[in-house]
Design a protein around this motif. Structure first.
Motif, short mmCIF file in Angstrom:
data_model
loop_
_atom_site.label_atom_id
_atom_site.label_comp_id
_atom_site.label_asym_id
_atom_site.label_seq_id
_atom_site.Cartn_x
_atom_site.Cartn_y
_atom_site.Cartn_z
N ALA A 100 -26.28 34.52 -18.80
CA ALA A 100 -26.97 35.05 -19.98
C ALA A 100 -26.29 36.32 -20.49
O ALA A 100 -26.08 36.48 -21.70
N VAL A 101 -25.94 37.22 -19.57
CA VAL A 101 -25.26 38.45 -19.97
C VAL A 101 -23.89 38.12 -20.55
O VAL A 101 -23.47 38.69 -21.57
N GLY A 102 -23.19 37.17 -19.92
CA GLY A 102 -21.87 36.78 -20.41
C GLY A 102 -21.92 36.23 -21.83
O GLY A 102 -21.08 36.57 -22.67
N LYS A 103 -22.91 35.39 -22.11
CA LYS A 103 -23.04 34.81 -23.45
C LYS A 103 -23.38 35.88 -24.48
O LYS A 103 -22.83 35.89 -25.59
N ALA A 104 -24.28 36.78 -24.11
CA ALA A 104 -24.65 37.86 -25.05
C ALA A 104 -23.46 38.78 -25.31
O ALA A 104 -23.23 39.20 -26.45
N ALA A 116 -20.25 37.98 -25.05
CA ALA A 116 -19.26 37.25 -25.84
C ALA A 116 -19.63 37.27 -27.32
O ALA A 116 -18.76 37.45 -28.19
N ARG A 117 -20.92 37.09 -27.61
CA ARG A 117 -21.37 37.11 -29.00
C ARG A 117 -21.17 38.50 -29.61
O ARG A 117 -20.70 38.62 -30.76
N ALA A 118 -21.50 39.54 -28.84
CA ALA A 118 -21.35 40.91 -29.35
C ALA A 118 -19.89 41.25 -29.58
O ALA A 118 -19.55 41.93 -30.56
N LEU A 119 -19.02 40.79 -28.68
CA LEU A 119 -17.59 41.05 -28.85
C LEU A 119 -17.04 40.32 -30.07
O LEU A 119 -16.24 40.86 -30.84
N GLU A 120 -17.50 39.08 -30.27
CA GLU A 120 -17.03 38.30 -31.41
C GLU A 120 -17.50 38.91 -32.72
O GLU A 120 -16.75 38.94 -33.72
N GLU A 121 -18.73 39.44 -32.73
CA GLU A 121 -19.28 40.05 -33.93
C GLU A 121 -18.74 41.45 -34.17
O GLU A 121 -18.96 42.05 -35.22
N GLY A 122 -18.06 42.00 -33.14
CA GLY A 122 -17.53 43.35 -33.27
C GLY A 122 -18.57 44.44 -33.04
O GLY A 122 -18.34 45.61 -33.37
N GLY A 150 -17.84 34.97 -18.07
CA GLY A 150 -16.84 34.76 -19.10
C GLY A 150 -15.90 35.94 -19.25
O GLY A 150 -15.41 36.22 -20.35
N LEU A 151 -15.62 36.63 -18.13
CA LEU A 151 -14.81 37.84 -18.16
C LEU A 151 -13.58 37.70 -17.27
O LEU A 151 -13.55 36.89 -16.34
N ASP A 152 -12.59 38.52 -17.56
CA ASP A 152 -11.40 38.59 -16.71
C ASP A 152 -11.59 39.57 -15.57
O ASP A 152 -10.87 39.51 -14.56
N TYR A 153 -12.53 40.50 -15.74
CA TYR A 153 -12.77 41.50 -14.70
C TYR A 153 -14.18 42.06 -14.86
O TYR A 153 -14.78 41.96 -15.93
#
Length: 204
Positions: free
Chosen positions: A13-17, A19-25, A60-63
């Motif tokens: 859940a945290v990963g998806k949220a 990812a969305r925040a990173l994509e939206e900037g 969904g992270l590298d680290y």
């Protein structure tokens, strides 16, 4: 800062949220601090890499910025710490070893009527703060970082609004007097508690 763990089942859940925040900037990766924890079952040194890879995949992270329960000297140690259970001995040990204490359940999971406690509400009133804010500021004053959580956005904002006041020595002493010397959340001396966490991970 986001506190996750495989056993919390919140990494995805945290990963998806995120990812969305990173994509939206909305945020940059360097603006967030991600914590995860290895399950007790995966504490064996040979199991650590696979368990960490699984957590990274779910996030969904590298680290991650902090991984607890791994086989290196810890920089941070999460312990239960709140006005009713101070953990003074543990904090002294951590200070001696150069380990940063971090409080989980800094509001005692809402137990002991902490939000209406007379000592905390009385002290908070002097600073225009709530009992919760007073309890959090007390731990911060002890150089203990805190992990807060709430389903309420207003409560999350309130928990962050603790940086514009400091407790007096008299107020700190009054809160110190609330210590029970033991936890009412977990019985740490009971071996079945450790078995419970191990079994929970095995059943997944």
């Amino acid at each position: 800062m986001f506190d996750t763990a495989a056993d919390y089942e919140n990494e995805s859940a945290v990963g998806k949220a995120l990812a969305r925040a990173l994509e939206e900037g909305t945020v940059k990766r360097e603006d967030v601090f991600i914590i995860t924890k290895l399950p007790v079952r995966d504490a064996a040194e040979t199991a650590v890499p696979k368990a960490l890879d699984a957590s990274l995949a779910r996030l969904g992270l590298d680290y991650v910025d902090l991984c607890l329960n791994s086989h290196i000297p810890p920089m941070v140690n999460q312990v239960e710490s709140h006005p009713f259970y101070h953990q003074d001995a543990a904090l002294r040990n951590m200070e001696e070893l150069g380990v940063q204490p971090q409080a989980w359940a800094p509001l005692c999971e809402g137990l002991k009527n902490i939000f209406s406690n007379k000592v905390l509400t009385g002290i908070g009133r002097k600073y225009g703060k709530s009992a919760a804010q007073t309890a959090l500021r007390w731990n911060i004053g002890r150089q203990v970082s805190v992990v807060t959580r709430s389903r309420s956005a207003d409560h999350l904002k309130e928990d962050q609004d603790i940086w514009d006041f400091e407790l007096s020595e008299k107020d700190r002493n009054a809160i110190d007097g609330l210590d029970l010397g033991y936890s009412e959340i977990l019985d740490y001396d009971n071996p079945s508690i450790a078995r419970l966490f191990i079994q929970k991970r095995t059943d997944r």
